[in-house]
Write an enzyme that holds these catalytic residues in place. Sequence first.
Site, PDB file in Angstrom:
ATOM      1  NE  ARG A 170     -74.440 -23.617  35.008  1.00 60.29           N
ATOM      2  CZ  ARG A 170     -75.292 -23.897  36.107  1.00 60.29           C
ATOM      3  NH1 ARG A 170     -76.756 -23.120  35.928  1.00 60.29           N
ATOM      4  NH2 ARG A 170     -75.523 -24.993  37.078  1.00 60.29           N
ATOM      5  NE  ARG A 174     -63.848 -16.189  41.664  1.00 55.71           N
ATOM      6  CZ  ARG A 174     -64.441 -17.582  42.155  1.00 55.71           C
ATOM      7  NH1 ARG A 174     -63.328 -18.454  42.255  1.00 55.71           N
ATOM      8  NH2 ARG A 174     -65.523 -17.924  42.199  1.00 55.71           N
ATOM      9  NE  ARG A 247     -75.661 -35.599  26.985  1.00 60.06           N
ATOM     10  CZ  ARG A 247     -75.475 -36.673  26.027  1.00 60.06           C
ATOM     11  NH1 ARG A 247     -76.997 -36.670  25.590  1.00 60.06           N
ATOM     12  NH2 ARG A 247     -74.621 -37.214  26.271  1.00 60.06           N
ATOM     13  NE  ARG A 278     -71.065 -33.393  37.496  1.00 60.34           N
ATOM     14  CZ  ARG A 278     -71.852 -32.274  37.514  1.00 60.34           C
ATOM     15  NH1 ARG A 278     -71.403 -31.116  37.496  1.00 60.34           N
ATOM     16  NH2 ARG A 278     -73.366 -32.124  37.047  1.00 60.34           N
ATOM     17  CD  GLU A 298     -73.158 -35.671  36.502  1.00 67.33           C
ATOM     18  OE1 GLU A 298     -72.940 -35.425  38.395  1.00 67.33           O
ATOM     19  OE2 GLU A 298     -73.580 -34.834  36.161  1.00 67.33           O
ATOM     20  CE1 TYR A 346     -78.197 -26.663  34.293  1.00 70.86           C
ATOM     21  CE2 TYR A 346     -76.389 -25.707  32.046  1.00 70.86           C
ATOM     22  CZ  TYR A 346     -76.814 -26.546  33.819  1.00 70.86           C
ATOM     23  OH  TYR A 346     -75.229 -26.727  33.546  1.00 70.86           O
ATOM     24  CG  ASP A 348     -77.664 -23.597  39.514  1.00 73.54           C
ATOM     25  OD1 ASP A 348     -78.052 -23.771  38.671  1.00 73.54           O
ATOM     26  OD2 ASP A 348     -77.306 -22.250  39.627  1.00 73.54           O
TER      27      ASP A 348
HETATM   28  N1  UDP Z   1     -68.130 -27.184  31.735  1.00 77.52           N
HETATM   29  C1  UDP Z   1     -67.290 -27.426  31.232  1.00 77.52           C
HETATM   30  N2  UDP Z   1     -65.992 -27.950  31.787  1.00 77.52           N
HETATM   31  C2  UDP Z   1     -65.213 -28.356  33.096  1.00 77.52           C
HETATM   32  C3  UDP Z   1     -67.012 -27.639  33.852  1.00 77.52           C
HETATM   33  C4  UDP Z   1     -68.276 -27.640  33.616  1.00 77.52           C
HETATM   34  O1  UDP Z   1     -66.488 -27.042  29.887  1.00 77.52           O
HETATM   35  O2  UDP Z   1     -64.757 -29.022  33.826  1.00 77.52           O
HETATM   36  C5  UDP Z   1     -68.998 -26.324  31.338  1.00 77.52           C
HETATM   37  C6  UDP Z   1     -70.200 -27.443  30.124  1.00 77.52           C
HETATM   38  O3  UDP Z   1     -70.294 -26.957  29.503  1.00 77.52           O
HETATM   39  C7  UDP Z   1     -71.037 -27.662  31.586  1.00 77.52           C
HETATM   40  C8  UDP Z   1     -71.113 -26.175  31.834  1.00 77.52           C
HETATM   41  O4  UDP Z   1     -69.583 -25.499  32.377  1.00 77.52           O
HETATM   42  O5  UDP Z   1     -72.171 -28.166  31.074  1.00 77.52           O
HETATM   43  C9  UDP Z   1     -72.111 -25.965  33.642  1.00 77.52           C
HETATM   44  O6  UDP Z   1     -71.732 -26.165  34.244  1.00 77.52           O
HETATM   45  P1  UDP Z   1     -71.883 -26.990  35.555  1.00 77.52           P
HETATM   46  O7  UDP Z   1     -70.828 -27.294  36.506  1.00 77.52           O
HETATM   47  O8  UDP Z   1     -72.192 -25.884  36.020  1.00 77.52           O
HETATM   48  O9  UDP Z   1     -72.487 -27.596  35.189  1.00 77.52           O
HETATM   49  P2  UDP Z   1     -73.809 -29.086  35.980  1.00 77.52           P
HETATM   50  O10 UDP Z   1     -72.933 -28.702  37.766  1.00 77.52           O
HETATM   51  O11 UDP Z   1     -74.969 -27.694  35.738  1.00 77.52           O
HETATM   52  O12 UDP Z   1     -74.071 -30.159  35.272  1.00 77.52           O
END
Ligand code: UDP
Length: 368
Positions: A170, A174, A247, A278, A298, A346, A348
């Site tokens: 996901r 870059r 989860r 976060r 969270e 999963y 979006d």
């Molecule tokens: N992820 C990570 N570090 C970060 C942010 C995301 O390893 O700082 C990984 C983690 O496995 C997470 C996945 O990337 O479940 C997808 O992150 P995303 O932010 O897309 O998840 P969401 O916002 O849907 O919780």
Amino acid sequence: MYDYLIVGAGLFGSVFAHEATKKGKKCLVIDKRDHVGGNVYCENVDGINVHKYGAHIFHTNDKDIWDYVNQFAEFNNYVNSPVSISKGKLYNLPFNMNTFYQLWGTKTPEEAKTIIESQIKEFGYKNPKNLEEQALSLIGKDVYETLIKEYTEKQWGKKATELPAFIIKRLPVRYTFNNNYFNDAYQGIPIGGYNKIIDGLLKGIDIKTNVDFFKEKDTLSSLAKKIVFTGKIDEFYNYEYGNLEYRSLRFENTKLETENYQGNAVVNYNDSNVPYTRIIEHKHFEFGKQKHTVITKEFSEQWTTEKEAYYPINNDENQKKYQEYKALSLQESDVIFGGRLAEYKYYDMHQIIASALQKTKKEFNESV
Ligand code: UDP
């Protein structure tokens, strides 16, 4: 008699209800919560839209989906650029030239590529089978250990070696100084909040909140010719093949009499010794100028049947079980399943909308 009983007033249910109503069908939308909107619902706390069930940032590459949501609300030009704190240091996300500079001091794409490619060569896999192998093959060891491993294990409550590889795909990688978390052409937050979109979708449609489908299944089902079910598919079948794993999340909201707490809407905490994943500072999604702020910590939690299911855990074992439930669902002629929980996917927001539009099209080509 309604044409459709729509169980769940989230994005899937609301889009389906809207489209069906446009076709002249009569819909009743029910939700067990005391409000519509599912997890995109926002609560206004002293002028700040608080994303009550986790941060939602709309992004899509599909012009049709973008135009679709823009019918209901204008969007601002918010661009998601989270930062992550790891061992006391701050890094830009997603993985880009800023992150590489912060990690290694590299100033050119060539320098960064040399390091990453050598790490991929040493630690990567030809056919990555799980999230850890995928991350090491995509971005190398340093980024994995600094910004991925602990966050991921905290987020999912499982070892990165037990998680499916697709989750980490996901995130963009870059070789430009670009902190935009998404690669999509369109992105933003609806001005006036997500509730405006849901209210627009459900305008004129019968709604009943505080109604638990499973408590009155027979009576409710008898009200309509067909059901659109957006809840958990395993619960629909009374956990017949055992429960699918999810989860859950817990949110701790705090209003602070300070103007700017963290300078960004999203700050991730990678370290395993920080209990939350976060902190969201909601006002920054809308460039808020209030004197106060609202922040949300969270926490990722083990799911139990009493808790809200947020993320499907799509590993092989759960996918196999889901296929069994899906086989049952395919035998139903009067129930349509859709959304993150009913499809155990999963998704979006933009994908949910696309899928709801596709399912309504299919439904009406067949029955109209
Ligand atoms: N992820 C990570 N570090 C970060 C942010 C995301 O390893 O700082 C990984 C983690 O496995 C997470 C996945 O990337 O479940 C997808 O992150 P995303 O932010 O897309 O998840 P969401 O916002 O849907 O919780």
